[in-house]
Scaffold this active site. Sequence first.
Site, PDB file in Angstrom:
ATOM      1  N   CYS A   1     -78.082  84.463   5.516  1.00  0.00           N
ATOM      2  CA  CYS A   1     -79.135  84.522   6.090  1.00  0.00           C
ATOM      3  C   CYS A   1     -79.386  85.992   6.632  1.00  0.00           C
ATOM      4  CB  CYS A   1     -79.111  83.721   7.271  1.00  0.00           C
ATOM      5  SG  CYS A   1     -77.596  84.266   8.261  1.00  0.00           S
TER       6      CYS A   1
ATOM      7  N   LYS B   1     -70.474  67.037   8.664  1.00  0.00           N
ATOM      8  CA  LYS B   1     -71.121  66.733   7.325  1.00  0.00           C
ATOM      9  C   LYS B   1     -71.132  68.017   6.491  1.00  0.00           C
ATOM     10  CE  LYS B   1     -74.837  66.671   5.526  1.00  0.00           C
ATOM     11  NZ  LYS B   1     -74.094  67.406   3.998  1.00  0.00           N
TER      12      LYS B   1
HETATM   13  N1  NAD Z   1     -79.079  81.725  10.880  1.00  0.00           N
HETATM   14  C1  NAD Z   1     -77.599  81.582  10.492  1.00  0.00           C
HETATM   15  O1  NAD Z   1     -76.960  81.797  11.195  1.00  0.00           O
HETATM   16  C2  NAD Z   1     -77.491  80.939   9.026  1.00  0.00           C
HETATM   17  C3  NAD Z   1     -76.302  81.224   8.409  1.00  0.00           C
HETATM   18  C4  NAD Z   1     -76.022  80.631   7.155  1.00  0.00           C
HETATM   19  C5  NAD Z   1     -77.141  80.199   6.566  1.00  0.00           C
HETATM   20  N2  NAD Z   1     -78.363  80.159   6.946  1.00  0.00           N
HETATM   21  C6  NAD Z   1     -79.518  79.728   6.184  1.00  0.00           C
HETATM   22  O2  NAD Z   1     -78.975  78.475   5.557  1.00  0.00           O
HETATM   23  C7  NAD Z   1     -79.537  78.268   4.305  1.00  0.00           C
HETATM   24  C8  NAD Z   1     -78.903  78.140   3.113  1.00  0.00           C
HETATM   25  O3  NAD Z   1     -78.139  77.203   3.481  1.00  0.00           O
HETATM   26  P1  NAD Z   1     -78.188  75.727   2.594  1.00  0.00           P
HETATM   27  O4  NAD Z   1     -79.013  75.884   1.411  1.00  0.00           O
HETATM   28  O5  NAD Z   1     -77.059  74.997   2.673  1.00  0.00           O
HETATM   29  O6  NAD Z   1     -79.166  75.050   3.585  1.00  0.00           O
HETATM   30  P2  NAD Z   1     -79.996  73.657   3.658  1.00  0.00           P
HETATM   31  O7  NAD Z   1     -80.832  73.202   4.654  1.00  0.00           O
HETATM   32  O8  NAD Z   1     -80.263  73.109   2.246  1.00  0.00           O
HETATM   33  O9  NAD Z   1     -78.587  72.590   3.938  1.00  0.00           O
HETATM   34  C9  NAD Z   1     -77.861  73.012   5.065  1.00  0.00           C
HETATM   35  C10 NAD Z   1     -77.055  71.401   5.452  1.00  0.00           C
HETATM   36  O10 NAD Z   1     -77.968  70.716   5.909  1.00  0.00           O
HETATM   37  C11 NAD Z   1     -77.679  69.324   5.105  1.00  0.00           C
HETATM   38  N3  NAD Z   1     -78.910  68.562   5.027  1.00  0.00           N
HETATM   39  C12 NAD Z   1     -79.746  68.619   3.949  1.00  0.00           C
HETATM   40  N4  NAD Z   1     -80.791  67.791   4.253  1.00  0.00           N
HETATM   41  C13 NAD Z   1     -80.407  66.997   5.515  1.00  0.00           C
HETATM   42  C14 NAD Z   1     -81.071  66.095   6.347  1.00  0.00           C
HETATM   43  N5  NAD Z   1     -82.327  65.391   6.298  1.00  0.00           N
HETATM   44  N6  NAD Z   1     -80.372  65.819   7.351  1.00  0.00           N
HETATM   45  C15 NAD Z   1     -79.361  66.356   7.843  1.00  0.00           C
HETATM   46  N7  NAD Z   1     -78.608  67.195   7.074  1.00  0.00           N
HETATM   47  C16 NAD Z   1     -79.221  67.518   5.838  1.00  0.00           C
HETATM   48  C17 NAD Z   1     -77.216  69.785   4.005  1.00  0.00           C
HETATM   49  O11 NAD Z   1     -76.285  68.814   3.163  1.00  0.00           O
HETATM   50  C18 NAD Z   1     -76.264  71.017   4.382  1.00  0.00           C
HETATM   51  O12 NAD Z   1     -74.947  70.496   4.836  1.00  0.00           O
HETATM   52  C19 NAD Z   1     -80.633  79.551   4.246  1.00  0.00           C
HETATM   53  O13 NAD Z   1     -81.956  79.194   4.433  1.00  0.00           O
HETATM   54  C20 NAD Z   1     -79.866  80.710   5.162  1.00  0.00           C
HETATM   55  O14 NAD Z   1     -80.728  81.649   5.527  1.00  0.00           O
HETATM   56  C21 NAD Z   1     -78.412  80.345   8.328  1.00  0.00           C
HETATM   57  N1  LIG Z   2     -73.028  86.037  10.111  1.00  0.00           N
HETATM   58  C1  LIG Z   2     -73.311  86.792   8.792  1.00  0.00           C
HETATM   59  C2  LIG Z   2     -74.556  85.749   7.993  1.00  0.00           C
HETATM   60  C3  LIG Z   2     -74.220  84.510   8.329  1.00  0.00           C
HETATM   61  C4  LIG Z   2     -75.390  83.849   7.475  1.00  0.00           C
HETATM   62  O1  LIG Z   2     -75.493  83.557   6.373  1.00  0.00           O
HETATM   63  C5  LIG Z   2     -73.660  87.835   8.902  1.00  0.00           C
HETATM   64  O2  LIG Z   2     -73.691  88.649   9.884  1.00  0.00           O
HETATM   65  O3  LIG Z   2     -73.893  88.716   7.749  1.00  0.00           O
END
Ligand code: NAD
Ligand code: A1AUG
Length: 515
Positions: free
Chosen positions: A320, A205
Amino acid sequence: MITEYKNEPFTNFGLPANKAAMKKALAAVQLEKAAHYPLIIGGKAIDTEARITSINPSQTSDIVGTVARANIDLAEKAVQAANKAFSSWQYVDAAERSLYLFKASAILRRRKFEFSAWLVEEAGKTWAEADADTAEAIDFMEYYARQMDKYAKGMEVTPYSGEQNECAYIPLGVGVVIPPWNFPLAILAGMTAAAIVAGNTVIMKPASSTPIIAAKFMQLWEEVSLPAGVVNYLPGSGGTIGDYLVSHAQVRFINFTGSKEVGLRINKLAADLSPGQKWIKRVVAEMGGKDSIIVDSEADLDEAAAGIVASAFGFQGQKCSACSRAIIIKDVYDAVLAKIVEKTKALKIGAASSPESNIGPVIDENSYKKILSYIEIGKTEGKLECGGSTAGEQGYFIEPTVFSGISPEARISQEEIFGPVLAIIPADDFDHALAIANGTEYGLTGAVYSKNRVKLEKARREFHVGNLYFNRKCTGALVGVHPFGGFNLSGTDSKAGGADYLLLFLQAKSICEKL
Ligand SMILES: NC(=O)c1ccc[n+]([C@@H]2O[C@H](COP(=O)([O-])OP(=O)(O)OC[C@H]3O[C@@H](n4cnc5c(N)ncnc54)[C@H](O)[C@@H]3O)[C@@H](O)[C@H]2O)c1
Ligand SMILES: N[C@@H](CCC=O)C(=O)O
């Protein structure tokens, strides 16, 4: 013969041939703009009246494409398709499953510029950031395909007289892959490839801001003739089909990357048993960060400032791993601040499609408004050193923004903004800096700039983050080199791109035969 794993090199856009290839790919994408992509369930294209429209954040009047929007009935159909595919896919030889990943990554490598061009147009990534996203997607597939070989051999067991024993790794079942929009190719590819190479089937998704790049990724699986239903492409609203899929009794695991709020919701929903469910769902949840770079009094100040600016403003701070807090020891505070401000002011803002741009747009209107509201909060919490405004009317552009004199407890120092906003925090000494760095609910990345070995060793022990870097920026983890995942409310520390990652999608079965 399978060669040794190596990271995909980044493209040097200084070379005229590469620059020309990227321009050509961007031009080709224009010709395909505004196309429509259906759902793919059980190998069949299914369209819906409801649609998701993906827009170019650099130019909001520009439609990148539309995709079908799944409802609950279609989500149910996808679970059934994945279930059906699992009945045979789980028994496909692991080497054959790996081969699908190798084939898909080979196509991706051949069409690297094309995929990067879609990332530029749909996610607002600058050329270099888009290229890194595509390279990481290739790396994930190459890396996990090789790692599967190790697990196919099973767990080592101690020989025991009179018995023949083995401990085999078997897949879990049907999974839901829920990626974020910010690495819409790499993270999607990694989360999906790992799950399926381990023998599971998935419902993919995509995030609603970046469904087109996911549709292109789905086409790769179709091109390599991955059996129908192993990967199902199901764009739709997180709140509607997301909750339904997460709660579904036949879903065995959820592989989520995204915000803390959604991750915690999924973790909670998945913990409840649905009628007929006969397992504890496995949840992998990688979530947000509030990442710090510490600059010690004994550091190369130019390198530190360059690392902070690259980590804070690469992809507009929408990682992130982004440095959103620079913690600077008071002896060098003024000098480092001046260098950060100078380097930040030199960044060029513009459409992501322009090779000159260092800073593109933020992803969408919601993010744009949220980031601007945090900038207003920042103005009440510290001194605005540079940036602080929007830039241009055509897209979601926000100037890279630096606030100084921020308290560790300030909101812009504690809450994930996910945009080009950097808080500069003064510290009395190194211990104080470490305490500030550890003083958030997150624990994803961090970096320390110091030439003092004793301080680095102290940070090695005490700086509590999943990915810690010394004398370099805190973004840009490489697959296989820097396994990635965070502590505390940054997530389950799954270590994507690490040698253990596939275990998250496997279960071990001990089999003993008396001789
Ligand atoms: N830790 C990591 O490796 C990592 C990597 C990339 C991004 N992030 C984090 O992701 C966030 C940004 O991404 P975003 O805005 O897409 O995050 P988000 O949580 O808004 O959405 C992530 C995904 O979840 C889905 N989603 C939303 N509500 C849902 C529900 N109730 N049930 C199931 N799925 C649902 C969204 O459609 C999307 O596909 C930031 O907080 C960032 O730090 C973390
Ligand atoms: N793996 C990426 C971050 C992914 C999250 O946004 C990094 O190391 O910069």
